[in-house]
Design a protein around this motif. Sequence first.
Motif, mmCIF file in Angstrom:
data_model
loop_
_atom_site.group_PDB
_atom_site.id
_atom_site.type_symbol
_atom_site.label_atom_id
_atom_site.label_comp_id
_atom_site.label_asym_id
_atom_site.label_seq_id
_atom_site.Cartn_x
_atom_site.Cartn_y
_atom_site.Cartn_z
ATOM 1 N N PHE A 1 -14.919 6.368 -6.544
ATOM 2 C CA PHE A 1 -14.823 4.919 -6.377
ATOM 3 C C PHE A 1 -13.535 4.388 -7.004
ATOM 4 C CE2 PHE A 1 -17.463 5.878 -10.051
ATOM 5 C CZ PHE A 1 -16.927 5.094 -11.065
ATOM 6 N N TYR A 2 -12.955 3.424 -6.307
ATOM 7 C CA TYR A 2 -11.758 2.709 -6.732
ATOM 8 C C TYR A 2 -12.128 1.240 -6.943
ATOM 9 C CZ TYR A 2 -8.559 6.527 -5.376
ATOM 10 O OH TYR A 2 -7.872 7.720 -5.289
ATOM 11 N N PRO A 3 -11.363 0.504 -7.744
ATOM 12 C CA PRO A 3 -11.612 -0.937 -7.850
ATOM 13 C C PRO A 3 -11.224 -1.661 -6.558
ATOM 14 C CG PRO A 3 -9.638 -0.335 -9.078
ATOM 15 C CD PRO A 3 -10.249 0.938 -8.592
ATOM 16 N N LYS A 4 -11.380 -2.969 -6.560
ATOM 17 C CA LYS A 4 -11.005 -3.759 -5.384
ATOM 18 C C LYS A 4 -9.497 -3.700 -5.163
ATOM 19 C CE LYS A 4 -14.945 -6.877 -5.552
ATOM 20 N NZ LYS A 4 -15.432 -8.254 -5.787
ATOM 21 N N GLU A 5 -9.087 -4.022 -3.937
ATOM 22 C CA GLU A 5 -7.698 -3.858 -3.520
ATOM 23 C C GLU A 5 -6.717 -4.582 -4.441
ATOM 24 O OE1 GLU A 5 -5.035 -1.846 -1.475
ATOM 25 O OE2 GLU A 5 -7.169 -1.702 -0.996
ATOM 26 N N ALA A 6 -7.052 -5.795 -4.857
ATOM 27 C CA ALA A 6 -6.144 -6.552 -5.727
ATOM 28 C C ALA A 6 -5.956 -5.854 -7.062
ATOM 29 C CB ALA A 6 -6.685 -7.968 -5.942
ATOM 30 N N GLU A 7 -7.024 -5.254 -7.584
ATOM 31 C CA GLU A 7 -6.943 -4.548 -8.855
ATOM 32 C C GLU A 7 -6.157 -3.238 -8.695
ATOM 33 O OE1 GLU A 7 -7.848 -3.616 -12.968
ATOM 34 O OE2 GLU A 7 -7.461 -5.391 -11.769
ATOM 35 N N ILE A 8 -6.333 -2.572 -7.549
ATOM 36 C CA ILE A 8 -5.540 -1.370 -7.270
ATOM 37 C C ILE A 8 -4.060 -1.712 -7.270
ATOM 38 C CG2 ILE A 8 -4.934 0.325 -5.489
ATOM 39 C CD1 ILE A 8 -7.877 0.357 -4.663
ATOM 40 N N ARG A 9 -3.711 -2.807 -6.585
ATOM 41 C CA ARG A 9 -2.298 -3.221 -6.527
ATOM 42 C C ARG A 9 -1.766 -3.538 -7.922
ATOM 43 N NH1 ARG A 9 -3.801 -6.074 -1.841
ATOM 44 N NH2 ARG A 9 -3.857 -8.029 -2.992
ATOM 45 N N ARG A 10 -2.591 -4.199 -8.725
ATOM 46 C CA ARG A 10 -2.156 -4.552 -10.080
ATOM 47 C C ARG A 10 -1.913 -3.286 -10.913
ATOM 48 N NH1 ARG A 10 -3.713 -5.039 -15.092
ATOM 49 N NH2 ARG A 10 -5.811 -4.240 -14.729
ATOM 50 N N LEU A 11 -2.841 -2.339 -10.839
ATOM 51 C CA LEU A 11 -2.689 -1.098 -11.597
ATOM 52 C C LEU A 11 -1.477 -0.298 -11.110
ATOM 53 C CD1 LEU A 11 -6.379 0.137 -11.997
ATOM 54 C CD2 LEU A 11 -4.823 -0.571 -13.821
ATOM 55 N N CYS A 12 -1.311 -0.244 -9.789
ATOM 56 C CA CYS A 12 -0.210 0.547 -9.231
ATOM 57 C C CYS A 12 1.149 -0.112 -9.438
ATOM 58 C CB CYS A 12 -0.461 0.833 -7.745
ATOM 59 S SG CYS A 12 -1.825 1.999 -7.494
ATOM 60 N N SER A 13 1.146 -1.405 -9.782
ATOM 61 C CA SER A 13 2.429 -2.060 -10.099
ATOM 62 C C SER A 13 3.001 -1.523 -11.412
ATOM 63 C CB SER A 13 2.261 -3.584 -10.177
ATOM 64 O OG SER A 13 1.536 -3.957 -11.337
ATOM 65 N N ASN A 14 2.179 -0.757 -12.156
ATOM 66 C CA ASN A 14 2.684 -0.086 -13.357
ATOM 67 C C ASN A 14 3.486 1.167 -13.028
ATOM 68 O OD1 ASN A 14 1.512 -1.626 -15.654
ATOM 69 N ND2 ASN A 14 -0.424 -1.089 -14.680
ATOM 70 N N THR A 15 3.508 1.532 -11.747
ATOM 71 C CA THR A 15 4.260 2.718 -11.326
ATOM 72 C C THR A 15 5.433 2.292 -10.443
ATOM 73 O OG1 THR A 15 3.035 3.118 -9.250
ATOM 74 C CG2 THR A 15 2.080 4.006 -11.283
ATOM 75 N N GLY A 16 6.549 2.966 -10.606
ATOM 76 C CA GLY A 16 7.696 2.790 -9.708
ATOM 77 C C GLY A 16 7.924 4.102 -8.987
ATOM 78 N N MET A 17 8.104 4.050 -7.670
ATOM 79 C CA MET A 17 8.209 5.288 -6.881
ATOM 80 C C MET A 17 9.571 5.385 -6.216
ATOM 81 S SD MET A 17 6.142 7.874 -5.752
ATOM 82 C CE MET A 17 5.958 9.026 -4.383
ATOM 83 N N VAL A 18 10.192 6.544 -6.329
ATOM 84 C CA VAL A 18 11.445 6.827 -5.638
ATOM 85 C C VAL A 18 11.186 8.014 -4.711
ATOM 86 C CG1 VAL A 18 13.870 7.491 -5.872
ATOM 87 C CG2 VAL A 18 12.833 5.952 -7.548
ATOM 88 N N PHE A 19 11.372 7.786 -3.418
ATOM 89 C CA PHE A 19 11.043 8.784 -2.405
ATOM 90 C C PHE A 19 12.263 9.652 -2.076
ATOM 91 C CE2 PHE A 19 8.281 5.133 -1.808
ATOM 92 C CZ PHE A 19 7.028 5.699 -1.601
ATOM 93 N N GLN A 20 12.029 10.690 -1.272
ATOM 94 C CA GLN A 20 13.129 11.544 -0.827
ATOM 95 C C GLN A 20 14.100 10.772 0.066
ATOM 96 O OE1 GLN A 20 11.781 15.231 0.980
ATOM 97 N NE2 GLN A 20 9.974 15.278 -0.320
ATOM 98 N N HIS A 21 13.559 9.883 0.900
ATOM 99 C CA HIS A 21 14.371 9.263 1.953
ATOM 100 C C HIS A 21 14.580 7.759 1.754
ATOM 101 C CE1 HIS A 21 14.652 12.978 4.212
ATOM 102 N NE2 HIS A 21 13.361 13.153 4.016
ATOM 103 N N PHE A 22 14.675 7.344 0.515
ATOM 104 C CA PHE A 22 15.164 6.007 0.119
ATOM 105 C C PHE A 22 14.203 4.859 0.481
ATOM 106 C CE2 PHE A 22 18.913 8.276 2.182
ATOM 107 C CZ PHE A 22 19.130 9.121 1.105
ATOM 108 N N ASN A 23 13.819 4.731 1.785
ATOM 109 C CA ASN A 23 12.893 3.676 2.218
ATOM 110 C C ASN A 23 13.363 2.267 1.855
ATOM 111 O OD1 ASN A 23 11.395 5.869 2.954
ATOM 112 N ND2 ASN A 23 9.536 5.310 1.873
ATOM 113 N N LEU A 24 14.662 2.014 1.948
ATOM 114 C CA LEU A 24 15.183 0.667 1.715
ATOM 115 C C LEU A 24 14.962 -0.194 2.949
ATOM 116 C CD1 LEU A 24 18.612 1.564 0.038
ATOM 117 C CD2 LEU A 24 16.488 0.900 -1.111
ATOM 118 N N PHE A 25 14.857 -1.508 2.738
ATOM 119 C CA PHE A 25 14.746 -2.435 3.866
ATOM 120 C C PHE A 25 16.125 -2.594 4.508
ATOM 121 C CE2 PHE A 25 11.370 -4.137 0.938
ATOM 122 C CZ PHE A 25 10.286 -3.728 1.714
ATOM 123 N N PRO A 26 16.303 -2.185 5.764
ATOM 124 C CA PRO A 26 17.643 -2.189 6.360
ATOM 125 C C PRO A 26 18.215 -3.594 6.578
ATOM 126 C CG PRO A 26 15.985 -1.606 8.005
ATOM 127 C CD PRO A 26 15.290 -1.622 6.679
#
Length: 253
Positions: free
Chosen positions: A78-103
């Motif tokens: 079980f996971y918390p509600k979506e808003a709480e997931i987003r709040r918890l995951c905002s504690n993480t910063g992710m850098v991917f292999q392929h940049f994923n910048l907004f063009p």
Amino acid sequence: MEFVLQMQNITKKFGTLVALDNVNLSVQKGETVAIIGPSGSGKSTLLRCVNHLERITSGRIVIVGQELANTNEYGYVFYPKEAEIRRLCSNTGMVFQHFNLFPHMNCLQNICYAPIKVKGENPIDANKRGLALLELVGLTSKAEAYPAQLSGGQKQRIAIARGLAMDPKIMLFDEPTSALDPEITGEVLTVIRQLAQQKTTMLIVTHEMGFAREVADRVIFMDNGAIIEEGTPAEIFNTPKSERLQSFLRAML
């Protein structure tokens, strides 16, 4: 001892494929942990479970002392509600292999978008911090440039600045140099090296053995979805215990 991330008994299955097999991993505040291992060993899947890009099949994940996922006595995750997931995951910063910048956004806009939209930061304050982050990654002159005008190394440095803009408690790097030409890999590694010196908490999946040896406080070797061996860089690279790690290093070094 302050843990930013705790992963307990993590299993992740894709159908019948076991991508993660009862993995236990904790990362302390200010620690740089490098994850090495062959392709398909579960390294990237592990990172993606931290920030909910993948849901675990069983186990428990705790980010800065708060539970992101747990498994009950009946084996239900079980996971918390979506808003709480987003709040918890905002504690993480992710850098991917392929940049994923907004063009369609320039570099400064790419960096400031999430703090303004997700955190509700004042745009003036977000821009000020964005410019400071551009300076950190050595790209102050590229504030108004668009991703299409950048080299691969520059794109990845902007992606790092974007990850840092949310002021995360832990930065996750998924093979940040694997899509780059060898001659520009160094400029990205230099930025990550700076972050390690500043005691930024980082979990780095990498195939750069020399970099892992130099920068990491701890190195983890994964194979077939499991952690086979972990230790200091000296222990992992100079005195590997398992035959599997020894053969991997012979192939890589």
